[in-house]
Design a protein around this motif. Structure first.
Motif, PDB file in Angstrom:
ATOM      1  N   HIS A   1      -2.647   5.465  -2.948  1.00 48.98           N
ATOM      2  CA  HIS A   1      -3.578   6.502  -2.493  1.00 48.98           C
ATOM      3  C   HIS A   1      -2.920   7.857  -2.702  1.00 48.98           C
ATOM      4  CE1 HIS A   1      -6.214   3.490  -0.573  1.00 48.98           C
ATOM      5  NE2 HIS A   1      -5.062   2.858  -0.377  1.00 48.98           N
ATOM      6  N   LEU A   2      -3.400   8.602  -3.711  1.00 43.71           N
ATOM      7  CA  LEU A   2      -2.833   9.923  -3.993  1.00 43.71           C
ATOM      8  C   LEU A   2      -3.421  10.959  -3.048  1.00 43.71           C
ATOM      9  CD1 LEU A   2      -2.912   9.853  -7.906  1.00 43.71           C
ATOM     10  CD2 LEU A   2      -0.896   9.654  -6.436  1.00 43.71           C
ATOM     11  N   SER A   3      -2.772  12.092  -2.933  1.00 40.99           N
ATOM     12  CA  SER A   3      -3.231  13.199  -2.073  1.00 40.99           C
ATOM     13  C   SER A   3      -3.580  12.697  -0.671  1.00 40.99           C
ATOM     14  CB  SER A   3      -4.446  13.903  -2.695  1.00 40.99           C
ATOM     15  OG  SER A   3      -4.134  14.336  -3.985  1.00 40.99           O
ATOM     16  N   SER A   4      -2.795  11.766  -0.178  1.00 40.59           N
ATOM     17  CA  SER A   4      -3.067  11.171   1.133  1.00 40.59           C
ATOM     18  C   SER A   4      -1.846  11.250   2.038  1.00 40.59           C
ATOM     19  CB  SER A   4      -3.466   9.693   0.964  1.00 40.59           C
ATOM     20  OG  SER A   4      -4.561   9.571   0.103  1.00 40.59           O
ATOM     21  N   PRO A   5      -1.453  12.462   2.442  1.00 39.14           N
ATOM     22  CA  PRO A   5      -0.286  12.564   3.311  1.00 39.14           C
ATOM     23  C   PRO A   5      -0.535  11.880   4.665  1.00 39.14           C
ATOM     24  CG  PRO A   5      -1.428  14.681   3.142  1.00 39.14           C
ATOM     25  CD  PRO A   5      -2.068  13.766   2.154  1.00 39.14           C
ATOM     26  N   ALA A   6       0.494  11.172   5.130  1.00 36.08           N
ATOM     27  CA  ALA A   6       0.381  10.530   6.439  1.00 36.08           C
ATOM     28  C   ALA A   6       0.503  11.602   7.521  1.00 36.08           C
ATOM     29  CB  ALA A   6       1.491   9.498   6.602  1.00 36.08           C
ATOM     30  N   ALA A   7      -0.311  11.479   8.562  1.00 33.40           N
ATOM     31  CA  ALA A   7      -0.282  12.481   9.624  1.00 33.40           C
ATOM     32  C   ALA A   7       0.318  11.926  10.914  1.00 33.40           C
ATOM     33  CB  ALA A   7      -1.685  13.008   9.890  1.00 33.40           C
ATOM     34  N   SER A   8       0.133  10.629  11.151  1.00 29.69           N
ATOM     35  CA  SER A   8       0.684  10.078  12.388  1.00 29.69           C
ATOM     36  C   SER A   8       0.893   8.573  12.268  1.00 29.69           C
ATOM     37  CB  SER A   8      -0.259  10.363  13.565  1.00 29.69           C
ATOM     38  OG  SER A   8      -1.481   9.690  13.357  1.00 29.69           O
ATOM     39  N   ILE A   9       1.818   8.085  13.108  1.00 30.72           N
ATOM     40  CA  ILE A   9       2.112   6.653  13.139  1.00 30.72           C
ATOM     41  C   ILE A   9       1.826   6.144  14.546  1.00 30.72           C
ATOM     42  CG2 ILE A   9       3.941   4.910  12.905  1.00 30.72           C
ATOM     43  CD1 ILE A   9       5.433   6.954  11.111  1.00 30.72           C
ATOM     44  N   ASP A  10       1.096   5.042  14.623  1.00 28.49           N
ATOM     45  CA  ASP A  10       0.899   4.390  15.913  1.00 28.49           C
ATOM     46  C   ASP A  10       1.690   3.100  15.880  1.00 28.49           C
ATOM     47  OD1 ASP A  10       0.092   2.883  18.071  1.00 28.49           O
ATOM     48  OD2 ASP A  10      -2.020   3.533  17.950  1.00 28.49           O
ATOM     49  N   ARG A  11       2.893   3.126  16.487  1.00 24.86           N
ATOM     50  CA  ARG A  11       3.792   1.986  16.357  1.00 24.86           C
ATOM     51  C   ARG A  11       3.286   0.775  17.126  1.00 24.86           C
ATOM     52  NH1 ARG A  11       8.932   4.492  18.510  1.00 24.86           N
ATOM     53  NH2 ARG A  11       9.566   2.316  18.593  1.00 24.86           N
TER      54      ARG A  11
ATOM     55  N   ALA B   1      -3.921  12.469   6.839  1.00 26.99           N
ATOM     56  CA  ALA B   1      -4.400  13.789   7.237  1.00 26.99           C
ATOM     57  C   ALA B   1      -5.917  13.849   7.211  1.00 26.99           C
ATOM     58  CB  ALA B   1      -3.805  14.855   6.328  1.00 26.99           C
ATOM     59  N   ASP B   2      -6.541  13.073   6.297  1.00 25.75           N
ATOM     60  CA  ASP B   2      -8.010  13.110   6.254  1.00 25.75           C
ATOM     61  C   ASP B   2      -8.636  12.004   7.110  1.00 25.75           C
ATOM     62  OD1 ASP B   2      -7.371  10.969   4.690  1.00 25.75           O
ATOM     63  OD2 ASP B   2      -8.248  11.762   2.840  1.00 25.75           O
ATOM     64  N   GLY B   3      -7.829  11.392   7.978  1.00 32.13           N
ATOM     65  CA  GLY B   3      -8.402  10.536   9.012  1.00 32.13           C
ATOM     66  C   GLY B   3      -8.527   9.063   8.674  1.00 32.13           C
ATOM     67  N   ARG B   4      -8.036   8.637   7.507  1.00 31.51           N
ATOM     68  CA  ARG B   4      -8.093   7.201   7.211  1.00 31.51           C
ATOM     69  C   ARG B   4      -6.916   6.498   7.894  1.00 31.51           C
ATOM     70  NH1 ARG B   4      -7.689   7.238   1.167  1.00 31.51           N
ATOM     71  NH2 ARG B   4      -6.824   9.297   1.642  1.00 31.51           N
ATOM     72  N   THR B   5      -7.142   5.262   8.285  1.00 32.82           N
ATOM     73  CA  THR B   5      -6.098   4.521   8.990  1.00 32.82           C
ATOM     74  C   THR B   5      -5.702   3.281   8.197  1.00 32.82           C
ATOM     75  OG1 THR B   5      -6.853   5.314  11.118  1.00 32.82           O
ATOM     76  CG2 THR B   5      -5.558   3.293  11.124  1.00 32.82           C
ATOM     77  N   PHE B   6      -4.399   3.061   8.060  1.00 31.67           N
ATOM     78  CA  PHE B   6      -3.863   1.924   7.312  1.00 31.67           C
ATOM     79  C   PHE B   6      -2.963   1.105   8.229  1.00 31.67           C
ATOM     80  CE2 PHE B   6      -4.877   5.169   4.278  1.00 31.67           C
ATOM     81  CZ  PHE B   6      -5.383   4.488   3.172  1.00 31.67           C
TER      82      PHE B   6
ATOM     83  N   VAL C   1       0.863  -1.183   0.000  1.00 32.38           N
ATOM     84  CA  VAL C   1       0.000   0.000   0.000  1.00 32.38           C
ATOM     85  C   VAL C   1       0.899   1.233   0.000  1.00 32.38           C
ATOM     86  CG1 VAL C   1      -1.829   1.234   1.222  1.00 32.38           C
ATOM     87  CG2 VAL C   1      -1.727  -1.275   1.309  1.00 32.38           C
ATOM     88  N   VAL C   2       0.550   2.214  -0.840  1.00 32.45           N
ATOM     89  CA  VAL C   2       1.384   3.405  -0.978  1.00 32.45           C
ATOM     90  C   VAL C   2       0.573   4.653  -0.635  1.00 32.45           C
ATOM     91  CG1 VAL C   2       2.903   4.680  -2.532  1.00 32.45           C
ATOM     92  CG2 VAL C   2       2.530   2.232  -2.901  1.00 32.45           C
ATOM     93  N   LEU C   3       1.092   5.457   0.278  1.00 29.95           N
ATOM     94  CA  LEU C   3       0.451   6.744   0.584  1.00 29.95           C
ATOM     95  C   LEU C   3       1.287   7.857  -0.028  1.00 29.95           C
ATOM     96  CD1 LEU C   3      -0.495   6.255   4.361  1.00 29.95           C
ATOM     97  CD2 LEU C   3      -1.853   5.758   2.307  1.00 29.95           C
ATOM     98  N   ALA C   4       0.678   8.619  -0.930  1.00 30.96           N
ATOM     99  CA  ALA C   4       1.391   9.700  -1.604  1.00 30.96           C
ATOM    100  C   ALA C   4       0.799  11.031  -1.195  1.00 30.96           C
ATOM    101  CB  ALA C   4       1.303   9.533  -3.118  1.00 30.96           C
ATOM    102  N   GLU C   5       1.648  11.979  -0.925  1.00 30.55           N
ATOM    103  CA  GLU C   5       1.156  13.291  -0.549  1.00 30.55           C
ATOM    104  C   GLU C   5       0.704  14.086  -1.771  1.00 30.55           C
ATOM    105  OE1 GLU C   5       4.192  15.956   0.953  1.00 30.55           O
ATOM    106  OE2 GLU C   5       2.706  16.948   2.221  1.00 30.55           O
ATOM    107  N   GLU C   6       1.484  13.973  -2.841  1.00 34.14           N
ATOM    108  CA  GLU C   6       1.184  14.770  -4.027  1.00 34.14           C
ATOM    109  C   GLU C   6       0.022  14.157  -4.809  1.00 34.14           C
ATOM    110  OE1 GLU C   6       4.456  16.536  -6.260  1.00 34.14           O
ATOM    111  OE2 GLU C   6       5.846  15.741  -4.786  1.00 34.14           O
ATOM    112  N   PRO C   7      -0.589  14.977  -5.672  1.00 41.34           N
ATOM    113  CA  PRO C   7      -1.784  14.513  -6.388  1.00 41.34           C
ATOM    114  C   PRO C   7      -1.470  13.631  -7.587  1.00 41.34           C
ATOM    115  CG  PRO C   7      -1.320  16.787  -6.951  1.00 41.34           C
ATOM    116  CD  PRO C   7      -0.330  16.401  -5.895  1.00 41.34           C
TER     117      PRO C   7
END
Lengths: 868, 153
Positions: A79-89, A97-102, A36-42
């Protein structure tokens, strides 16, 4: 099943992230993991190194990495335009940033870096930018529309890139560097001085040794200037901060991973962070040697290191990387490699410096004569040969001074592949050694550079090593006793370009004479050399004594392929198609009606071509003169669709009608098409003219394409559609009509002179030593002193042009060939028959499937199909 | 069809000479020698409706084969260019997909399984039309310059 596969979550989809995915795919790890890839840019990963080329016309799509469908094919979830906001190790999840969790089993951080903006007052004013993403460039581009002056803070690699971009969009450009010289990390004082002089000559103003104290801001909040630490000031409309980058490690900091004192996610030699489930690669990582690498090549190595572990392959630890680099900044070659500053104890320098020419070369060698490093500014051709020798400990095969002297002053020091040990890294981007390349030739049967590229990936990165790969391949083939036959065909040991020179210099006027005097066989010739020699003679006809300009005269008639022989295009059932010239795609209603009437009267199938013309299919050879006498009478002339020659110059409607157009593209297309019509060349030539940057004429898919700018024309060369599409490269910009035409004259004649048989301009450009730069030197800067001759040749062609069809119709001798049967001139060929399809005709292939013995005697021929 | 192929030297041919193809037991004049351009061919229509491709090579020999390109079915071989192999075999390359056919044997040089019919051809004097000249004896076992009768097809 699939749900039990462990999940690899990649945060960050830049160049290193993309390489990581490629490495997963190549190593087979992709099949065993859900990725799974989280990309910040569009948009998906693009070539950030080539970012500046956006300003010379490359679109964001051109810059994308990876072929179409790459992600889908390997089942990678993006997942484009999906910057990661936090990590729960603890939970092993990442929240966007928009609240989805992976969730993840393995987390790979490839978050890259962010531009460092020094903490000066006014840095947030309108008109202040950074230079990192396509969005940054777009913002600069639109803001610059109303600006006159631009300043770049930072005279390093990225700063000079940005300065080049500002200059390219027409701003009065300044570079401000805090250090006493440009590119302080890569070059020394001498190199910096050479670089500065060359860059200043281009009209970029350089300020060194001063810091930016403040950005001056207007009452409306717009940047208006800068104040410096020495008290001076500069008026400027926009400011680009390009003063270095910092690792993006905030996510890691927030979740308690170990980071370095000066930033960067601390990793071990396996690129693993302080959490065993989390890796970091690329510019966000602090490598085990205590460095943060801001270059793409080390990032690629880290990507491979992690992918190998996930694939369960032998580990390839990352312990540090070579910072060697070769760049072209504002057109100046700059290379820095190995111990560039001579910090090794006992290191010695060999320096050549020519401030007039802006050339500076320094080699650092050990007391024993082994190469330790170097700096090349203004002329860096030797980088590819020198870098792999660096640090090998082997003394240089030639005196070091012979390697820094300019060509011409010393005997040329040839540093081919033979000087290299097998473990020398030839391709730095992909870490390919000379030994691997040799193996590809000797064991895997690669005989050409493109084959080696496919087989080893060498040369597929920055491409700076391609010439060296070429010499290794040639040496290896020669050592293996393989002789590379460059000959045109079995009859001639010469290439087409060599035959062209022989014909030109010796004034040879026939294939027979050329074969007798220069062939390696003395036979008939063959279907390869005959049309090729005919084309060369036709190209040179204006300067050859006693050669008719008409391709059907004299021996020429015997050499032409069937298409040129009948001035039409053969089709699968032996009928021909006819394409009248419609310059620029502009045609009057009267002429359209004539084409319609001709097609109707002769029962021809009509189709609009891709080149904005009309193709009329299904003519028998005996019908061609009748068809053409009608077309010529209506003012048409040959479209040369049958020849290896200029086909069409396509155009958009241009400024005359289009609300966006900035130049009259139709008029220019017509002018170019009429100028170059009938020009015989190594392969077909296509062109197009677009009236604005929207590029509706698709000029960048053509051999020479012209795109209007507000102040003139940009000329692109080497484009191609077809099976191997290639976007044309910018040769020169903002040209006047006269400048444009002069450059195209030279370009075409240089191509005709030097290309191989059936080599389109795209492959020619890529094959030529020095590629586009060499062509630009010859065509724009006249480095070979050929320009006047090339222009004269083109003038000769234009003066000698005649419409081949009108000239053929006027001469009974040329017309004699247009019969189906030489012994029955009035009888049509019974094998050419048609059946209906969609209100037109198509070839009746059933007739052709009939073996000859079953054909009926002549008197029953008209009922041929019934006889079956 | 049983046709014996030959190549005929015509170094002494004159403008009034004619090219003749053997049809059954007759020799049929098909065109003036002067109509042939060295290195390429013409299409001729035989009395039985078949098409032949007639060529003149660089040594002045005349060759004739069936005009049909077996790979596409199109009647186009007369429009191909002649070439010769390093060992001196003269061939025609199809103008469509460029397969080469040996003009003496009809064998395709690019595909062992394919062969085209070959016609006997000779240069005959125009006056009288079908008269055989001394070095071009007409007859079922007509032999060319190279001696052997070739390639039954």
């Amino acid at each position: 099943m699939t749900t039990t596969r462990p999940t690899v979550l990649l945060v960050g989809y830049g160049m290193v992230g993309h390489r990581f995915l490629e490495a997963l795919a190549d190593s087979g790890a992709a099949d065993r993991h859900r990725v799974v890839v989280l990309a910040e840019e569009p948009r998906p990963a693009y070539d950030r190194v080539a970012l500046t080329s956006y300003f010379s016309g490359r679109t964001p799509e051109d810059l994308l990495l990876g072929e179409d469908g790459f992600l889908d094919r390997h089942g990678f979830e993006l997942h484009l335009s999906s910057p990661a906001a936090s990590i729960d190790r603890a939970a092993r999840t990442v929240t966007t940033a928009d609240g989805r969790t992976f969730g993840y089993d393995t987390l790979v951080l490839a978050t890259g870096s962010y531009p460092f903006v020094p903490p000066v007052d006014g840095r947030d004013a309108e008109g202040c930018f950074v230079y990192r993403t396509i969005e940054d460039l777009r913002a600069i581009e639109s803001y610059a529309a109303g600006a006159k002056t631009g300043a770049v803070v930072g005279g390093g690699l990225l700063g000079l890139e940005a300065a080049g971009a500002l200059k390219g969009i027409g701003l009065d450009t300044h570079v401000v560097e805090f250090a006493p010289r440009l590119m302080p990390v890569q070059v020394d004082e001498g190199g910096g001085a050479a670089l500065r002089r060359t860059i200043e000559e281009m009209g970029v103003t350089v300020h060194t040794g001063v810091g930016t104290r403040t950005v001056l801001v207007s009452a409306e909040g717009r940047a208006t200037g800068m104040g410096f630490t020495d008290g001076s000031a500069l008026d400027t409309d926009l400011v680009v901060f390009s003063a270095g980058v910092r690792p993006r490690d905030q996510l890691a900091r927030d979740c308690g991973l170990t980071v370095g004192e000066r930033g960067g996610i601390a990793v071990d030699e396996n690129c693993r962070s302080s959490d065993e489930h989390v890796f970091a690669i690329g510019e966000c990582a602090l490598a085990v040697d205590g460095r943060v690498y801001g270059l793409v090549a080390p990032g690629y190595e880290m990507a491979a290191t992690v992918a190998r572990q996930l694939a369960g392959q032998d580990p390839r630890p990352f312990t540090g990387a070579d910072l060697s680099t070769k760049l072209k900044l504002l057109g100046v070659d700059v290379a820095s490699f190995g111990d560039a500053f001579g910090s090794t104890p006992g290191a010695l320098d060999v320096v050549y410096s020519d401030s007039r020419a802006g050339v500076y070369k320094k080699l650092v060698v050990s007391r024993e004569g082994a190469l330790l490093g170097g700096i090349l500014v203004g002329e860096a051709d030797q980088y590819a040969a020198l870098r792999p020798l660096t640090g090998t400990g082997t003394p240089l095969p030639v005196p070091a001074e012979s390697l820094v002297l300019p060509t011409g002053l010393a005997a040329p020091a040839a540093l081919g592949g033979s000087a290299l040990p097998d473990d020398a890294v030839v391709c730095n981007c992909h870490n390919v050694t000379k030994g691997l390349i040799r193996g590809a030739v000797t064991e895997q049967g690669c005989g050409t550079v493109p084959e080696v590229k496919r087989c080893t990936e060498a040369g597929t990165g920055c491409g700076s090593c391609l010439k060296l790969i070429g010499s290794i391949v040639t040496e290896e083939l020669a050592a293996g006793g393989v002789e590379v036959d460059r000959g045109l065909c079995p009859c001639f040991a010469h290439t087409r370009a060599e035959l062209y020179e022989i014909v030109r210099v010796r004034g040879v006027t026939t294939h027979r004479q050329l074969l007798a005097e220069h062939g390696r066989l003395r036979g008939e010739g063959c279907e390869i050399c005959k049309p090729t020699v005919a084309s060369i003679i036709a190209s040179l006809a204006p300067e050859l004594p006693a050669v008719s300009g008409h391709i059907l005269d004299g021996e020429q008639a015997a050499l032409q392929d069937t298409n040129d022989h009948f001035l039409a295009n053969i089709q699968r059932n032996g009928s021909y198609s006819v394409v009248p010239r419609i310059p620029g795609g502009e045609i009057t209603p009267e002429k359209l009606i004539v084409i319609g009437e001709v097609a109707r009267d002769f029962g021809l199938y009509t189709k609009i071509t891709g080149g904005q013309r009309i193709d009329l299919f299904g003519a028998r050879v005996d019908q061609l003169p009748q068809i053409w006498s009608r077309l010529v009478a209506a003012g048409f002339e040959s479209g040369h669709a049958y020849g290896k020659s200029l086909r069409t110059v396509k155009s958009c409607v241009g400024s005359t009608w289009c609300r966006y157009g900035v130049q009259d593209s139709v008029a220019m297309a017509i002018r170019l098409e009429l100028r170059y019509r009938g020009l015989r060349s190594p392969h077909k030539l296509k062109s197009a003219v677009s009236g604005c940057a929207r590029e509706c004429a698709e000029a960048r898919g053509k051999d020479f394409g012209v795109i209007a700018t507000s102040s003139g024309w940009n000329l692109y060369v080497g484009g191609n559609g077809g099976a191997t599409p290639r976007h044309a490269d910018l040769l020169a910009q903002d040209l006047s009509d006269q400048e444009l035409i002069r450059l195209i004259d030279r370009f075409l004649m240089f191509y005709i002179r030097t290309a191989d048989r059936l080599e389109r301009t795209s492959t020619w450009l890529e094959r030529l030593d020095g590629g586009l730069d060499h062509v630009r030197d010859v065509v724009v800067h006249d480095s070979l002193g050929l320009a006047a001759e090339l222009e004269r040749q083109m003038a000769g062609h234009i003066a000698g042009y005649q419409d081949e069809w009108a000239a053929t119709l006027a001469t009974p001798d040329r017309l004699r060939r247009f019969v189906s049967f030489v012994n029955a001139p009035g009888v049509p060929d019974p094998s050419i028959r048609f059946t209906p399809e969609r209100d037109q005709v198509k070839p009746d292939l059933a007739v052709l499937a009939t073996v000859e013995e079953l054909l009926r005697p002549l008197d029953t021929v008209p009922r041929l199909s019934e006889a079956r | 069809m049983t046709t014996t192929a030959t190549a005929t030297t015509a170094t002494t041919a004159t403008a009034t000479d004619r090219v003749e193809l053997r049809t059954g037991t007759d020799w049929t004049p098909v065109c003036d020698w002067a109509a042939l351009v060295p290195g390429r061919g013409v299409a001729v229509l035989l009395p039985d409706g078949r098409q032949a491709a007639v060529f003149r090579d660089h040594l002045g020999r005349v060759h004739a084969v069936a005009n049909r390109d077996p790979f596409t079915g199109a009647y186009v071989l007369s429009r191909g260019l002649l070439g010769s192999t390093p060992d001196g075999r003269v061939y025609v390359a199809s103008p469509l997909l460029k397969q080469r056919f040996d003009l003496l044997t009809g064998a395709c040089l690019d595909d062992d399984t394919v062969r085209i019919p070959v016609h006997s051809a000779r240069i005959g004097s125009a006056q009288p039309p079908a008269a055989a000249r001394q070095h071009h004896p007409a007859g079922p076992a007509h032999r060319g310059r190279n001696g052997a009768a070739r390639g039954r097809v």
